[in-house]
Write a protein that holds these residues in place. Structure first.
Motif, mmCIF file in Angstrom:
data_model
loop_
_atom_site.group_PDB
_atom_site.id
_atom_site.type_symbol
_atom_site.label_atom_id
_atom_site.label_comp_id
_atom_site.label_asym_id
_atom_site.label_seq_id
_atom_site.Cartn_x
_atom_site.Cartn_y
_atom_site.Cartn_z
ATOM 1 N N LEU A 76 0.858 -1.186 0.000
ATOM 2 C CA LEU A 76 0.000 0.000 0.000
ATOM 3 C C LEU A 76 0.891 1.231 0.000
ATOM 4 C CD1 LEU A 76 -2.025 -2.240 0.924
ATOM 5 C CD2 LEU A 76 -3.363 -0.331 1.732
ATOM 6 N N ILE A 78 1.064 5.498 -1.320
ATOM 7 C CA ILE A 78 0.341 6.666 -1.843
ATOM 8 C C ILE A 78 0.618 6.839 -3.338
ATOM 9 C CG2 ILE A 78 0.117 9.197 -1.637
ATOM 10 C CD1 ILE A 78 0.970 8.733 1.382
ATOM 11 N N GLY A 108 2.854 0.283 5.551
ATOM 12 C CA GLY A 108 4.069 0.801 6.183
ATOM 13 C C GLY A 108 3.782 1.520 7.496
ATOM 14 N N SER A 110 5.030 5.017 10.080
ATOM 15 C CA SER A 110 4.943 6.482 9.970
ATOM 16 C C SER A 110 5.740 7.045 8.804
ATOM 17 C CB SER A 110 5.465 7.123 11.250
ATOM 18 O OG SER A 110 4.847 6.548 12.349
ATOM 19 N N TYR A 111 6.833 6.360 8.430
ATOM 20 C CA TYR A 111 7.679 6.888 7.351
ATOM 21 C C TYR A 111 7.565 6.092 6.045
ATOM 22 C CZ TYR A 111 9.538 9.708 11.086
ATOM 23 O OH TYR A 111 9.647 10.589 12.123
ATOM 24 N N LEU A 113 7.191 2.757 3.340
ATOM 25 C CA LEU A 113 7.824 1.466 3.050
ATOM 26 C C LEU A 113 9.190 1.665 2.388
ATOM 27 C CD1 LEU A 113 4.656 -0.337 1.634
ATOM 28 C CD2 LEU A 113 5.800 -0.839 3.807
ATOM 29 N N LEU A 125 -0.478 -0.441 -4.496
ATOM 30 C CA LEU A 125 -1.880 -0.024 -4.516
ATOM 31 C C LEU A 125 -2.053 1.279 -3.737
ATOM 32 C CD1 LEU A 125 -4.850 -0.890 -5.114
ATOM 33 C CD2 LEU A 125 -4.770 -2.211 -2.985
ATOM 34 N N SER A 126 -2.689 2.267 -4.391
ATOM 35 C CA SER A 126 -2.921 3.548 -3.721
ATOM 36 C C SER A 126 -4.397 3.704 -3.394
ATOM 37 C CB SER A 126 -2.489 4.695 -4.636
ATOM 38 O OG SER A 126 -2.841 5.935 -4.051
ATOM 39 N N PHE A 127 -4.689 4.252 -2.238
ATOM 40 C CA PHE A 127 -6.073 4.532 -1.851
ATOM 41 C C PHE A 127 -6.427 5.992 -2.137
ATOM 42 C CE2 PHE A 127 -8.312 1.180 0.758
ATOM 43 C CZ PHE A 127 -7.606 0.130 0.202
ATOM 44 N N SER A 128 -5.550 6.754 -2.708
ATOM 45 C CA SER A 128 -5.724 8.145 -3.139
ATOM 46 C C SER A 128 -4.396 8.840 -2.888
ATOM 47 C CB SER A 128 -6.834 8.885 -2.380
ATOM 48 O OG SER A 128 -6.366 9.367 -1.127
ATOM 49 N N MET A 130 -4.061 11.125 -0.788
ATOM 50 C CA MET A 130 -4.061 11.575 0.610
ATOM 51 C C MET A 130 -3.287 10.596 1.481
ATOM 52 S SD MET A 130 -7.925 12.809 1.191
ATOM 53 C CE MET A 130 -8.618 14.123 0.221
ATOM 54 N N THR A 131 -2.727 11.122 2.575
ATOM 55 C CA THR A 131 -1.994 10.264 3.514
ATOM 56 C C THR A 131 -2.924 9.856 4.650
ATOM 57 O OG1 THR A 131 0.040 11.453 3.042
ATOM 58 C CG2 THR A 131 -0.003 10.155 5.072
ATOM 59 N N PHE A 132 -3.061 8.568 4.848
ATOM 60 C CA PHE A 132 -3.879 8.065 5.957
ATOM 61 C C PHE A 132 -2.955 7.475 7.028
ATOM 62 C CE2 PHE A 132 -6.566 7.518 2.140
ATOM 63 C CZ PHE A 132 -7.612 8.344 2.497
ATOM 64 N N PRO A 133 -3.384 7.576 8.300
ATOM 65 C CA PRO A 133 -2.569 6.934 9.342
ATOM 66 C C PRO A 133 -2.577 5.425 9.147
ATOM 67 C CG PRO A 133 -4.435 8.168 10.294
ATOM 68 C CD PRO A 133 -4.613 8.194 8.815
ATOM 69 N N HIS A 134 -1.465 4.772 9.453
ATOM 70 C CA HIS A 134 -1.390 3.330 9.162
ATOM 71 C C HIS A 134 -2.436 2.524 9.918
ATOM 72 C CE1 HIS A 134 1.080 2.473 12.792
ATOM 73 N NE2 HIS A 134 1.590 3.664 12.551
ATOM 74 N N MET A 137 -5.581 2.869 7.995
ATOM 75 C CA MET A 137 -5.399 2.207 6.698
ATOM 76 C C MET A 137 -5.728 0.722 6.795
ATOM 77 S SD MET A 137 -4.564 3.526 3.925
ATOM 78 C CE MET A 137 -5.275 2.479 2.719
HETATM 79 C C1 LIG Z 1 1.367 7.401 7.646
HETATM 80 S S1 LIG Z 1 1.520 6.536 6.149
HETATM 81 C C2 LIG Z 1 3.201 6.850 5.712
HETATM 82 C C3 LIG Z 1 3.398 8.174 5.112
HETATM 83 C C4 LIG Z 1 4.740 8.290 4.445
HETATM 84 N N1 LIG Z 1 5.122 9.676 4.435
HETATM 85 C C5 LIG Z 1 4.654 7.757 3.005
HETATM 86 O O1 LIG Z 1 4.797 8.561 2.077
HETATM 87 O O2 LIG Z 1 4.453 6.569 2.783
HETATM 88 C C6 LIG Z 1 1.631 4.870 6.688
HETATM 89 C C7 LIG Z 1 1.333 3.823 5.647
HETATM 90 O O3 LIG Z 1 -0.060 3.824 5.375
HETATM 91 C C8 LIG Z 1 -0.287 3.455 4.026
HETATM 92 N N2 LIG Z 1 -1.005 4.556 3.368
HETATM 93 C C9 LIG Z 1 -1.292 5.772 3.875
HETATM 94 N N3 LIG Z 1 -1.998 6.498 2.987
HETATM 95 C C10 LIG Z 1 -2.168 5.718 1.892
HETATM 96 C C11 LIG Z 1 -2.811 5.877 0.628
HETATM 97 N N4 LIG Z 1 -3.439 7.001 0.285
HETATM 98 N N5 LIG Z 1 -2.795 4.841 -0.244
HETATM 99 C C12 LIG Z 1 -2.157 3.678 0.063
HETATM 100 N N6 LIG Z 1 -1.530 3.473 1.240
HETATM 101 C C13 LIG Z 1 -1.529 4.473 2.137
HETATM 102 C C14 LIG Z 1 1.068 3.181 3.386
HETATM 103 O O4 LIG Z 1 1.352 1.797 3.437
HETATM 104 C C15 LIG Z 1 2.004 3.969 4.295
HETATM 105 O O5 LIG Z 1 3.287 3.410 4.295
#
Ligand SMILES: C[S@@+](CC[C@H](N)C(=O)[O-])C[C@H]1O[C@@H](n2cnc3c(N)ncnc32)[C@H](O)[C@@H]1O
Length: 159
Positions: A76, A78, A108, A110-111, A113, A125-128, A130-134, A137
């Motif tokens: 997963l 972004i 992944g 906070s930082y 994968l 695979l992207s869910f959009s 936008m950044t979602f908390p893991h 997610m």
């Molecule tokens: C807080 S996010 C990590 C943000 C980090 N800055 C990055 O760019 O991956 C934690 C994890 O949630 C998943 N995630 C968050 N937003 C996502 C999205 N829009 N699509 C797919 N996965 C997402 C990813 O696996 C990511 O590694």
């Protein structure tokens, strides 16, 4: 089908734990779900880019150890490819048809994968954008996996 959910870190919020458990129960008639929680690396904030890279690499090594070689891995990310629910359902259906019975979804920390994990993944695979908390997610993904099974079986589900 066996679904392995590989995630970095644990779920702290009770409401998310309950939601995740609920979707795992719902998926159980269609597939076996196994959750593998990878220990999250901690660092003294703010971290430099080199420190982030090091931290993500260590988490990535643990993720790769948790993945068997015959597992189809979907990372997963972004920056990955955005699917509709129907496309995800079709993708899972195709995997089952071609005998890929072990599928892992990797979320992944906070930082994000590591490069090695993204390279090992068969698909990102992207869910959009936008950044979602893991933690959230994990629940969103399980809902979409459940939806996939409902779509593939032609069973009714909320629109
Ligand atoms: C807080 S996010 C990590 C943000 C980090 N800055 C990055 O760019 O991956 C934690 C994890 O949630 C998943 N995630 C968050 N937003 C996502 C999205 N829009 N699509 C797919 N996965 C997402 C990813 O696996 C990511 O590694």
């Amino acid at each position: 089908m066996r679904i392995q959910l590989i995630t970095v870190g644990k779920i702290k919020e009770k409401y998310l734990r309950m939601g995740v458990e609920d979707y795992i129960q719902r998926i159980t008639p269609y597939a076996k779900v196994e959750v593998t929680e990878i220990t999250e690396e901690k660092g003294q904030e703010p971290l430099s880019p080199a420190e982030i890279e090091q931290l993500v690499t260590k988490e990535g090594e643990r993720i790769l150890r948790a993945l068997s070689s015959d597992t189809y891995a979907m990372a997963l990310a972004i920056q990955g490819v955005a699917f509709s629910s129907e496309t995800l359902a079709n993708h899972l259906n195709q995997l089952a048809t071609y005998g890929r019975s072990k599928v892992a979804f990797i979320i992944g920390g906070s930082y994000g994968l590591s490069k090695a994990v993204l390279q090992r993944a068969d698909y990102s695979l992207s869910f959009s954008k936008m950044t979602f908390p893991h933690q959230l997610m994990r629940m969103l993904l399980l809902e979409q996996v459940y939806r996939s099974f409902k779509i593939n079986r032609g069973e009714t589900y909320h629109k």
